[in-house]
Design a protein around this motif. Sequence first.
Motif, PDB file in Angstrom:
ATOM      1  N   SER A 271       0.832  -1.194   0.000  1.00  8.88           N
ATOM      2  CA  SER A 271       0.000   0.000   0.000  1.00  8.88           C
ATOM      3  C   SER A 271       0.867   1.243   0.000  1.00  8.88           C
ATOM      4  CB  SER A 271      -0.889   0.015   1.246  1.00  8.88           C
ATOM      5  OG  SER A 271      -1.448   1.288   1.457  1.00  8.88           O
ATOM      6  N   PRO A 272       0.412   2.330  -0.643  1.00  9.69           N
ATOM      7  CA  PRO A 272       1.174   3.581  -0.587  1.00  9.69           C
ATOM      8  C   PRO A 272       1.302   4.132   0.821  1.00  9.69           C
ATOM      9  CG  PRO A 272      -1.010   3.941  -1.522  1.00  9.69           C
ATOM     10  CD  PRO A 272      -0.803   2.462  -1.451  1.00  9.69           C
ATOM     11  N   TRP A 273       0.485   3.613   1.757  1.00 13.70           N
ATOM     12  CA  TRP A 273       0.555   4.087   3.132  1.00 13.70           C
ATOM     13  C   TRP A 273       1.407   3.174   4.008  1.00 13.70           C
ATOM     14  CZ3 TRP A 273      -1.134   8.586   2.200  1.00 13.70           C
ATOM     15  CH2 TRP A 273      -2.239   8.793   1.378  1.00 13.70           C
ATOM     16  N   SER A 274       2.085   2.196   3.401  1.00 16.55           N
ATOM     17  CA  SER A 274       2.846   1.245   4.204  1.00 16.55           C
ATOM     18  C   SER A 274       4.099   1.849   4.814  1.00 16.55           C
ATOM     19  CB  SER A 274       3.237   0.036   3.348  1.00 16.55           C
ATOM     20  OG  SER A 274       2.091  -0.680   2.952  1.00 16.55           O
ATOM     21  N   ALA A 275       4.746   2.734   4.085  1.00 18.57           N
ATOM     22  CA  ALA A 275       6.004   3.300   4.574  1.00 18.57           C
ATOM     23  C   ALA A 275       5.737   4.267   5.726  1.00 18.57           C
ATOM     24  CB  ALA A 275       6.718   4.027   3.443  1.00 18.57           C
ATOM     25  N   GLU A 276       6.714   4.369   6.632  1.00 21.07           N
ATOM     26  CA  GLU A 276       6.599   5.327   7.726  1.00 21.07           C
ATOM     27  C   GLU A 276       6.597   6.752   7.167  1.00 21.07           C
ATOM     28  OE1 GLU A 276       6.124   4.883  10.930  1.00 21.07           O
ATOM     29  OE2 GLU A 276       6.005   2.719  10.631  1.00 21.07           O
ATOM     30  N   GLN A 277       5.690   7.567   7.664  1.00 17.88           N
ATOM     31  CA  GLN A 277       5.582   8.932   7.185  1.00 17.88           C
ATOM     32  C   GLN A 277       5.709   9.894   8.363  1.00 17.88           C
ATOM     33  OE1 GLN A 277       1.869   9.245   5.111  1.00 17.88           O
ATOM     34  NE2 GLN A 277       2.545   8.019   3.383  1.00 17.88           N
ATOM     35  N   THR A 278       6.377  10.985   8.115  1.00 22.15           N
ATOM     36  CA  THR A 278       6.560  11.965   9.177  1.00 22.15           C
ATOM     37  C   THR A 278       5.427  12.975   9.213  1.00 22.15           C
ATOM     38  OG1 THR A 278       7.916  13.306   7.682  1.00 22.15           O
ATOM     39  CG2 THR A 278       9.056  11.735   9.099  1.00 22.15           C
ATOM     40  N   GLY A 279       4.775  13.190   8.095  1.00 22.79           N
ATOM     41  CA  GLY A 279       3.696  14.163   8.034  1.00 22.79           C
ATOM     42  C   GLY A 279       2.341  13.475   7.957  1.00 22.79           C
ATOM     43  N   PRO A 280       1.283  14.263   7.839  1.00 19.58           N
ATOM     44  CA  PRO A 280      -0.055  13.696   7.748  1.00 19.58           C
ATOM     45  C   PRO A 280      -0.231  12.897   6.461  1.00 19.58           C
ATOM     46  CG  PRO A 280      -0.098  16.037   7.244  1.00 19.58           C
ATOM     47  CD  PRO A 280       1.274  15.743   7.757  1.00 19.58           C
ATOM     48  N   ARG A 281      -1.094  11.913   6.506  1.00 23.25           N
ATOM     49  CA  ARG A 281      -1.371  11.101   5.328  1.00 23.25           C
ATOM     50  C   ARG A 281      -2.481  11.787   4.538  1.00 23.25           C
ATOM     51  NH1 ARG A 281      -0.685   4.858   7.491  1.00 23.25           N
ATOM     52  NH2 ARG A 281       1.509   5.077   8.023  1.00 23.25           N
ATOM     53  N   GLU A 282      -2.110  12.376   3.440  1.00 21.69           N
ATOM     54  CA  GLU A 282      -3.030  13.236   2.699  1.00 21.69           C
ATOM     55  C   GLU A 282      -3.938  12.413   1.784  1.00 21.69           C
ATOM     56  OE1 GLU A 282      -3.231  16.212   3.481  1.00 21.69           O
ATOM     57  OE2 GLU A 282      -1.332  16.670   4.464  1.00 21.69           O
ATOM     58  N   ARG A 283      -4.887  13.093   1.181  1.00 25.88           N
ATOM     59  CA  ARG A 283      -5.808  12.460   0.229  1.00 25.88           C
ATOM     60  C   ARG A 283      -5.047  12.060  -1.027  1.00 25.88           C
ATOM     61  NH1 ARG A 283     -11.213  13.324   1.259  1.00 25.88           N
ATOM     62  NH2 ARG A 283     -12.611  12.238  -0.177  1.00 25.88           N
ATOM     63  N   ALA A 284      -5.333  10.864  -1.518  1.00 28.42           N
ATOM     64  CA  ALA A 284      -4.662  10.355  -2.706  1.00 28.42           C
ATOM     65  C   ALA A 284      -5.706   9.977  -3.747  1.00 28.42           C
ATOM     66  CB  ALA A 284      -3.799   9.148  -2.357  1.00 28.42           C
ATOM     67  N   THR A 285      -5.238   9.714  -4.956  1.00 27.94           N
ATOM     68  CA  THR A 285      -6.113   9.336  -6.053  1.00 27.94           C
ATOM     69  C   THR A 285      -5.611   8.053  -6.695  1.00 27.94           C
ATOM     70  OG1 THR A 285      -6.669  11.648  -6.522  1.00 27.94           O
ATOM     71  CG2 THR A 285      -7.138  10.033  -8.242  1.00 27.94           C
ATOM     72  N   ALA A 286      -6.500   7.101  -6.859  1.00 25.36           N
ATOM     73  CA  ALA A 286      -6.213   5.893  -7.620  1.00 25.36           C
ATOM     74  C   ALA A 286      -7.043   5.934  -8.896  1.00 25.36           C
ATOM     75  CB  ALA A 286      -6.556   4.651  -6.801  1.00 25.36           C
ATOM     76  N   TYR A 287      -6.619   5.177  -9.887  1.00 24.85           N
ATOM     77  CA  TYR A 287      -7.303   5.182 -11.177  1.00 24.85           C
ATOM     78  C   TYR A 287      -7.733   3.768 -11.526  1.00 24.85           C
ATOM     79  CZ  TYR A 287      -5.542   9.894 -11.508  1.00 24.85           C
ATOM     80  OH  TYR A 287      -5.286  11.219 -11.255  1.00 24.85           O
ATOM     81  N   GLY A 288      -8.984   3.643 -11.974  1.00 29.69           N
ATOM     82  CA  GLY A 288      -9.536   2.341 -12.280  1.00 29.69           C
ATOM     83  C   GLY A 288      -9.993   2.245 -13.718  1.00 29.69           C
ATOM     84  N   PHE A 289      -9.747   1.112 -14.326  1.00 25.51           N
ATOM     85  CA  PHE A 289     -10.154   0.848 -15.710  1.00 25.51           C
ATOM     86  C   PHE A 289     -11.020  -0.398 -15.742  1.00 25.51           C
ATOM     87  CE2 PHE A 289      -9.219  -1.637 -19.597  1.00 25.51           C
ATOM     88  CZ  PHE A 289      -9.853  -0.817 -20.523  1.00 25.51           C
ATOM     89  N   ASN A 290     -12.163  -0.283 -16.407  1.00 27.51           N
ATOM     90  CA  ASN A 290     -13.072  -1.413 -16.576  1.00 27.51           C
ATOM     91  C   ASN A 290     -13.131  -1.866 -18.021  1.00 27.51           C
ATOM     92  OD1 ASN A 290     -14.854  -0.089 -14.001  1.00 27.51           O
ATOM     93  ND2 ASN A 290     -14.802  -2.322 -14.131  1.00 27.51           N
ATOM     94  N   ALA A 291     -13.119  -3.166 -18.203  1.00 26.96           N
ATOM     95  CA  ALA A 291     -13.600  -3.823 -19.406  1.00 26.96           C
ATOM     96  C   ALA A 291     -14.700  -4.754 -18.935  1.00 26.96           C
ATOM     97  CB  ALA A 291     -12.474  -4.590 -20.095  1.00 26.96           C
ATOM     98  N   PRO A 292     -15.589  -5.223 -19.810  1.00 31.55           N
ATOM     99  CA  PRO A 292     -16.669  -6.103 -19.334  1.00 31.55           C
ATOM    100  C   PRO A 292     -16.138  -7.263 -18.492  1.00 31.55           C
ATOM    101  CG  PRO A 292     -17.120  -5.451 -21.582  1.00 31.55           C
ATOM    102  CD  PRO A 292     -15.748  -4.906 -21.248  1.00 31.55           C
ATOM    103  N   GLY A 293     -16.619  -7.313 -17.237  1.00 28.44           N
ATOM    104  CA  GLY A 293     -16.206  -8.368 -16.333  1.00 28.44           C
ATOM    105  C   GLY A 293     -14.806  -8.230 -15.788  1.00 28.44           C
ATOM    106  N   ARG A 294     -14.186  -7.064 -15.942  1.00 22.90           N
ATOM    107  CA  ARG A 294     -12.811  -6.861 -15.492  1.00 22.90           C
ATOM    108  C   ARG A 294     -12.655  -5.467 -14.880  1.00 22.90           C
ATOM    109  NH1 ARG A 294     -13.275 -11.333 -16.565  1.00 22.90           N
ATOM    110  NH2 ARG A 294     -11.947 -12.771 -17.746  1.00 22.90           N
TER     111      ARG A 294
END
Length: 396
Positions: free
Chosen positions: A184-207
């Motif tokens: 996960s992008p949040w797995s590493a130790e962070q010194t600051g606040p964990r900010e809002r992130a964006t992931a991107y999703g792609f669909n094909a039929p049934g995928r």
Amino acid sequence: MRNQTVLISGASIAGPALAFWLNHYGFEVTVVERAAALRPGGQAIDFKGATHRTVLERMGIWDEIQAHRTGTTDTVFVDENGERVGFMSGDFTGGDVEILRGDLAEIMYKRTLGDCEYVFGDSISALTETTAGVHVEFENGAPRTFDLVFGADGIHSRVRRLTFGPEAEFVKHLGHYYCVAGASPWSAEQTGPRERATAYGFNAPGRLAISGGAKAQQLYMFAAPELSYDRNDVTAQRRLLAQQYAGLGWEVPRMLAEMVDFDDFFLDSVSQVTMREIGYTRGRVALVGDSAYGNTLGGFGTGLAVVGAYVIAGELALAAGDHAAAFARYDEIMRRYAKIAGNANAGKFLAPRTARGIKLRNWFLGSRMFALMSKFGDNAATDIDLRDYPALVEGR
């Protein structure tokens, strides 16, 4: 009167949560876990509403969960050209607080390690109820007898199989499989606040393929009938996934190429446990968490696990160890509360089987009906009257 001995199978979330409460009520607790150690990382899980928070506060871990919470991740659905076609807010998927499964497991494990016995690298092979308790045989360790046995070992629960019957009788395949790969992008130790992130999703039929970018954690979901594969053979599972996504565009070829080198990889079916009608207990054995009321990625599994652990341990304390009375009350309470896990089908929602279905899903995400569905889920998470169980055992 001697303290009752209990065995809990599973050291993910439900197991350590149950160990915490049973230990505090004076039971002698042993937890057996098939894996050689706690499994770190994993997907993000969430809690929502006053009920979940109340249980976590009574465990004394709410503040620690806040300290380890992930950032909120929004998901932007795109077409093959990368153009936005839909949006799913992280406020819906992340609840009130979101934390990596491995981080939560470690928090609970550390809270119980000093008082509970943990046995890693072993699993239950046979259960026999006797007048003296439950005689337990292990794959590796010597046989032992316990007063009570709890299955907190997930959707593919061995305790459920040994006590109630074959998995096929109690686990319904919902037509999809999912895979989480990479840290996960949040797995590493962070010194600051964990900010809002964006992931991107792609669909094909049934995928469905979701990624936050290069080297980010990946989520796959694909429609398929029940598949036959070795759940312990990760190499074969990687090949299976690559076959399912062969020929797809967008960033999928890049994702598959990266996936081969990820140490973190988990593939399983999207399934629902169907135990509500018969209950979650039999004799001196009880099921807690996904083994009892699991519904893969349904959004309520972790909350149900911690609430279920609180309820069954509290009922045992209230009944002064009379497991028959306590188990009957647990069945009654959790049958009602666990109904919230009975309607969700994450595969059907996230990976529709047709192009038209994908378009309807994207439209629905931006509609008022989606907002109403989210509100219904929030209300369902609190649809239980938590009892105030007896005070904790002094000194525990």
